[in-house]
Design a protein around this motif. Structure first.
Motif, short mmCIF file in Angstrom:
data_model
loop_
_atom_site.label_atom_id
_atom_site.label_comp_id
_atom_site.label_asym_id
_atom_site.label_seq_id
_atom_site.Cartn_x
_atom_site.Cartn_y
_atom_site.Cartn_z
N CYS A 176 0.86 -1.19 0.00
CA CYS A 176 0.00 0.00 0.00
C CYS A 176 0.90 1.23 0.00
CB CYS A 176 -0.91 -0.01 1.22
SG CYS A 176 0.01 0.09 2.77
N TYR A 177 0.29 2.38 -0.29
CA TYR A 177 1.12 3.60 -0.36
C TYR A 177 0.72 4.61 0.71
CZ TYR A 177 -2.74 4.70 -3.61
OH TYR A 177 -3.95 4.86 -4.21
N ILE A 178 1.77 5.24 1.28
CA ILE A 178 1.58 6.08 2.47
C ILE A 178 1.85 7.55 2.17
CG2 ILE A 178 2.15 4.25 4.12
CD1 ILE A 178 5.01 5.61 4.21
N CYS A 179 1.69 7.96 0.90
CA CYS A 179 2.17 9.30 0.52
C CYS A 179 1.06 10.32 0.35
CB CYS A 179 2.95 9.19 -0.78
SG CYS A 179 2.02 8.36 -2.06
N HIS A 180 -0.20 9.94 0.52
CA HIS A 180 -1.28 10.90 0.25
C HIS A 180 -1.67 11.63 1.53
CE1 HIS A 180 -1.42 9.05 -3.58
NE2 HIS A 180 -2.66 9.36 -3.90
N PRO A 181 -1.71 12.98 1.48
CA PRO A 181 -2.13 13.72 2.66
C PRO A 181 -3.66 13.80 2.72
CG PRO A 181 -1.53 15.24 0.90
CD PRO A 181 -1.37 13.86 0.35
N ASN A 185 -10.20 7.61 1.02
CA ASN A 185 -10.37 6.41 0.18
C ASN A 185 -9.09 6.11 -0.58
OD1 ASN A 185 -11.92 4.24 -0.81
ND2 ASN A 185 -12.28 5.36 -2.72
N ASP A 186 -8.56 7.13 -1.26
CA ASP A 186 -7.30 6.95 -1.98
C ASP A 186 -6.18 6.94 -0.94
OD1 ASP A 186 -5.35 6.73 -3.84
OD2 ASP A 186 -5.56 8.75 -4.67
N SER A 187 -5.49 5.86 -0.85
CA SER A 187 -4.35 5.69 0.04
C SER A 187 -4.75 5.21 1.44
CB SER A 187 -3.53 6.99 0.14
OG SER A 187 -2.47 6.84 1.05
N PRO A 217 5.84 5.06 0.00
CA PRO A 217 5.26 6.13 -0.82
C PRO A 217 5.11 5.62 -2.26
CG PRO A 217 7.53 6.65 -0.21
CD PRO A 217 7.14 5.42 0.55
N GLU A 218 4.03 6.01 -2.90
CA GLU A 218 3.72 5.47 -4.23
C GLU A 218 4.85 5.77 -5.23
OE1 GLU A 218 0.09 7.03 -5.82
OE2 GLU A 218 -0.54 5.09 -6.63
N THR A 219 5.02 4.95 -6.19
CA THR A 219 6.00 5.03 -7.28
C THR A 219 7.43 5.01 -6.76
OG1 THR A 219 4.39 6.23 -8.61
CG2 THR A 219 6.65 6.20 -9.42
N GLU A 316 -15.07 12.38 -6.11
CA GLU A 316 -14.25 13.04 -5.09
C GLU A 316 -12.78 12.69 -5.20
OE1 GLU A 316 -16.72 10.94 -4.58
OE2 GLU A 316 -18.34 11.92 -3.48
N TYR A 317 -12.42 11.84 -6.17
CA TYR A 317 -11.04 11.36 -6.33
C TYR A 317 -10.04 12.53 -6.37
CZ TYR A 317 -6.96 9.49 -8.77
OH TYR A 317 -5.68 9.16 -9.15
N HIS A 318 -8.97 12.40 -5.61
CA HIS A 318 -7.91 13.42 -5.54
C HIS A 318 -8.43 14.80 -5.20
CE1 HIS A 318 -4.14 11.39 -7.46
NE2 HIS A 318 -4.53 10.83 -6.33
N THR A 319 -9.37 14.85 -4.24
CA THR A 319 -9.82 16.14 -3.73
C THR A 319 -10.04 16.03 -2.21
OG1 THR A 319 -12.23 15.86 -3.71
CG2 THR A 319 -11.23 16.43 -5.84
ZN ZN Z 1 -3.80 9.01 -5.65
#
Ligand code: ZN
Length: 430
Positions: A176-181, A185-187, A217-219, A316-319
């Motif tokens: 999983c990725y831990i980089c989204h503030p 849902n995303d992250s 963190p992703e990528t 709501e993706y990426h907001t």
């Molecule tokens: Zn994302």
């Protein structure tokens, strides 16, 4: 809601406010909170370290950021929402005309949403605002003060790892990725599910498979992890990239890069059985998450993703609206149960490997051959043909039930052939 839902609610509320990015202290805080759930190893890779074709960037930290008008009124303030500042913004302190400021502003088509933007690898700065804030900035004064009190230092990229050694050394990857503030849902949904699954498997006296849990963190984090665990990762055949699984929407499964790999059918049918209905099935697409790293040819890990409101597919993706109103603890707990079901089913699979992988075994030597050669006729299949077919598809990776369907046998007959082959020491169970 049971204790599980309460526990999920508690972790969501503590983890959501942290201003995570690809590096930085909030990522470490996130991993430390997860250590309450599982004994996670937190590891660091120094800035400047080359990782495959990439390089670990400087660590970014942000203390304060705002835009105020000429009367000193703050119209946009990072203190109000983590998403207001483009992640990895360079330091700024100055007065800007509207025309110049406008080039650094981002807004979303949803009126109340603050979009999520990053500028990891291009030194730039920016603010993400609601439509209302954008209109106010445009209309209320000619000059605006912009302050971004950020810093780049030679620090490190942090990641978490937890490994469970099972009866077999064959590993399943869960990443999983831990980089989204501050997006739920995303992250964050994936981070929490991954930690809870690790705890669930940890609680077993022993598992059949080994499991590798990775919180990166992703990528850049996945690339760094691959770079530092190249040989181990090359051995892994299947994995899960766990994300966007906390919404109220319909369950879906994103397939792995190899459409014919058994894991796709296995995960889809397990989730469908659990839901008692059809689910959304998404083909593999390199627009996605870290499966795009794990699936590159040097590694070839077949990663699937179980989702509820998959990335790209919800408004709501990426907001800032991807928040705790969207992700409810009971919904996330439902996803946990689905993943648990998939893992439980994986644990009960039988997989064999051949003792000889170089050329066909000589069946006559092992008492498995009809003596008369050249007598094969299409449709007139004999036990030796079935044995050869089963042996051919026995690769140490494919479960017995999928070998059975490949060779056109029912499960019981296929199991009988495996029993025979095991007695002759031609296969062994993994
Ligand atoms: Zn994302």
């Amino acid at each position: 809601m049971g204790i599980e839902g309460d526990e999920i609610a508690d972790y969501l509320h503590r983890l959501f406010p942290l201003c995570r990015s690809i590096t930085g202290e909030p990522n470490r805080q996130t991993l430390r909170i997860l250590q309450e759930i599982i004994p996670l190893f937190i590891k660091e890779i120094a800035s400047g370290t080359p990782v495959l074709d990439w390089c670990i960037p400087d660590e970014w930290s942000l203390r304060e950021a705002y835009i105020s008008d000429d009367s000193g009124k703050r119209i946009v303030d990072f203190d109000q929402n983590n998403l207001h500042v483009v992640s990895y913004s360079v330091p700024v302190d100055g007065w800007f005309r509207w025309e110049e400021l406008d080039k650094h502003l981002h807004f979303h088509e949803l009126p109340n949403a603050i979009p999520y933007r990053t500028s990891y690898y291009k030194r730039d700065w920016g603010f993400c605002v609601t439509q209302e804030q954008y209109a106010e900035l445009r209309n209320n004064s000619k000059m605006h003060r912009v302050v971004i009190n950020s810093e780049f230092t030679k620090g490190s990229l942090s990641y978490g790892e937890h490994i469970i050694r099972g009866r077999s050394s064959r590993e399943i990857l869960l990443s999983c990725y831990i980089c989204h503030p501050s997006m739920a849902n995303d992250s964050l949904s994936g981070v929490l599910i991954t930690a809870l699954l690790a705890r669930y498997l940890n609680s077993k006296p022993i598992t059949n498979w080994s499991y590798r849990f990775v919180f990166v963190p992703e990528t850049i984090g996945a690339i760094a992890y691959l770079s530092q665990h190249q040989e181990i990762m090359q051995e892994i055949d299947i994995g899960f990239v766990i994300t966007t699984c906390g919404g109220e929407g319909q369950f879906g499964v994103k397939k792995s890069f190899n459409d014919h790999h058994w894991i796709n059918d296995f995960v889809i049918s397990t989730v469908e059985r659990y839901c008692g209905s059809d689910i959304k099935v998404f083909p593999f697409d390199i627009h996605g998450s870290d499966e795009r790293q794990y699936s590159t040819q040097g590694f070839g890990i077949n990663c699937t993703t179980i989702t509820k409101d998959k990335y790209y597919d919800y408004d709501e993706y990426h907001t800032s609206l991807d928040n705790l109103d969207l992700v409810k603890p009971h919904s996330l707990f439902e996803t946990f149960k689905v993943y648990k079901e998939v893992i439980d089913n994986l644990e009960s699979l039988e997989i064999f490997e051949k003792t000889n992988i170089y050329g066909e075994s000589m069946l006559r030597k092992h008492g498995l051959h009809n003596d008369l050669g050249g007598s094969y006729l299409p449709g007139g299949e004999q036990i030796s043909d079935l044995v050869l077919k089963v042996l051919f598809w026995t690769d140490g990776k494919t479960p017995v039930s999928y070998v059975a369907s490949k060779v056109g046998l029912d499960l019981a007959n296929c199991e009988n052939i495996y029993k025979l082959l095991a007695e002759k020491n031609l296969v062994r169970k993994i």
